[in-house]
Design a protein around this motif. Structure first.
Motif, PDB file in Angstrom:
ATOM      1  N   THR A   1       0.835  -1.198   0.000  1.00 30.83           N
ATOM      2  CA  THR A   1       0.000   0.000   0.000  1.00 30.83           C
ATOM      3  C   THR A   1       0.871   1.250   0.000  1.00 30.83           C
ATOM      4  N   ASP A   2       0.565   2.171  -0.904  1.00 33.50           N
ATOM      5  CA  ASP A   2       1.264   3.447  -0.996  1.00 33.50           C
ATOM      6  C   ASP A   2       0.562   4.433  -0.064  1.00 33.50           C
ATOM      7  N   LEU A   3       0.858   4.347   1.230  1.00 34.45           N
ATOM      8  CA  LEU A   3       0.178   5.165   2.219  1.00 34.45           C
ATOM      9  C   LEU A   3       0.443   6.655   2.016  1.00 34.45           C
ATOM     10  N   LYS A   4       1.684   7.015   1.693  1.00 34.54           N
ATOM     11  CA  LYS A   4       1.992   8.432   1.445  1.00 34.54           C
ATOM     12  C   LYS A   4       1.230   8.954   0.232  1.00 34.54           C
TER      13      LYS A   4
ATOM     14  N   ASN B   1     -11.111  -1.363   0.965  1.00 35.00           N
ATOM     15  CA  ASN B   1      -9.910  -1.693   1.721  1.00 35.00           C
ATOM     16  C   ASN B   1      -8.705  -1.006   1.088  1.00 35.00           C
ATOM     17  N   GLY B   2      -7.655  -0.857   1.867  1.00 37.40           N
ATOM     18  CA  GLY B   2      -6.427  -0.247   1.362  1.00 37.40           C
ATOM     19  C   GLY B   2      -5.690  -1.157   0.400  1.00 37.40           C
ATOM     20  N   ARG B   3      -5.970  -2.466   0.458  1.00 39.44           N
ATOM     21  CA  ARG B   3      -5.268  -3.418  -0.399  1.00 39.44           C
ATOM     22  C   ARG B   3      -6.152  -4.638  -0.629  1.00 39.44           C
ATOM     23  N   TYR B   4      -6.121  -5.156  -1.841  1.00 41.69           N
ATOM     24  CA  TYR B   4      -6.871  -6.361  -2.184  1.00 41.69           C
ATOM     25  C   TYR B   4      -5.935  -7.391  -2.793  1.00 41.69           C
ATOM     26  N   ARG B   5      -6.182  -8.659  -2.488  1.00 37.08           N
ATOM     27  CA  ARG B   5      -5.513  -9.735  -3.219  1.00 37.08           C
ATOM     28  C   ARG B   5      -6.091  -9.740  -4.620  1.00 37.08           C
ATOM     29  N   TYR B   6      -5.264 -10.109  -5.579  1.00 38.58           N
ATOM     30  CA  TYR B   6      -5.751 -10.137  -6.954  1.00 38.58           C
ATOM     31  C   TYR B   6      -5.356 -11.446  -7.592  1.00 38.58           C
ATOM     32  N   PRO B   7      -6.268 -12.117  -8.269  1.00 37.37           N
ATOM     33  CA  PRO B   7      -7.648 -11.738  -8.539  1.00 37.37           C
ATOM     34  C   PRO B   7      -8.541 -11.949  -7.319  1.00 37.37           C
ATOM     35  N   ASN B   8      -9.698 -11.314  -7.335  1.00 38.85           N
ATOM     36  CA  ASN B   8     -10.672 -11.461  -6.263  1.00 38.85           C
ATOM     37  C   ASN B   8     -12.073 -11.477  -6.875  1.00 38.85           C
ATOM     38  N   VAL B   9     -13.057 -11.841  -6.083  1.00 35.13           N
ATOM     39  CA  VAL B   9     -14.420 -12.014  -6.577  1.00 35.13           C
ATOM     40  C   VAL B   9     -14.962 -10.733  -7.214  1.00 35.13           C
ATOM     41  N   ARG B  10     -14.685  -9.573  -6.626  1.00 38.49           N
ATOM     42  CA  ARG B  10     -15.206  -8.297  -7.142  1.00 38.49           C
ATOM     43  C   ARG B  10     -14.328  -7.704  -8.249  1.00 38.49           C
TER      44      ARG B  10
END
Length: 149
Positions: A8-11, A105-114
């Motif tokens: 995640t690129d928080l900055k 969310n700030g981060r998702y696993r890919y691929p994912n259902v959505r």
């Protein structure tokens, strides 16, 4: 070739949210709860749409706004619509709802259902920034109205 996990690129996210806060403050101006500002979007070839900015809720430390747009294509595609929370104490604005999808969310696993991208939240906030910058550049206020009951 090994894939590296998305970090995640928080900055970057914080920078987008801070810039979007300033853009929204300029565009919303002194709107009160239940009021909407309409900006006619024009370019070299004339009017091409309307940007709608509505204050849904107003509190001392937060404002909830809706950003939407109408255009000639409304009958063909669903017009874009976002709900944005403005946090006045930290001077940040965050997309919390896009096209009826909520709480990103700030981060998702890919691929994912959505089929969200790993950095979906950052992309949505970047899109909001581009959209607001476009409104600041091409928008011309027409009126302020009360939201329907």
């Amino acid at each position: 070739m090994a894939r590296t996990a998305y970090v995640t690129d928080l900055k970057g996210l914080q920078g987008e949210c801070s810039a979007n806060y300033l853009r929204l403050i300029r565009l919303l101006g002194d709107l009160g709860a239940g009021e909407t500002r309409e900006l006619e979007l024009t370019g070299r070839r004339g009017r091409f749409g309307t940007l709608w900015l509505s204050v849904l809720e107003l509190a001392p430390y937060t404002t909830i706004a809706r950003v939407s747009q109408s255009s000639l294509m409304d009958g063909v595609i669903e017009p874009p619509r976002m709900r944005v929370h403005l946090y006045h104490d930290v001077r940040m604005a965050e997309v919390t709802d896009f096209q009826r999808e909520r709480h990103f969310n700030g981060r998702y696993r890919y691929p994912n259902v959505r089929m969200y991208q790993p950095d979906e939240k950052l992309q949505l906030n970047r899109f909001l920034g581009e959209w607001l910058a476009h409104g600041l550049e091409h928008g011309h206020p027409t009126n302020v109205t009360e939201l329907p009951g």
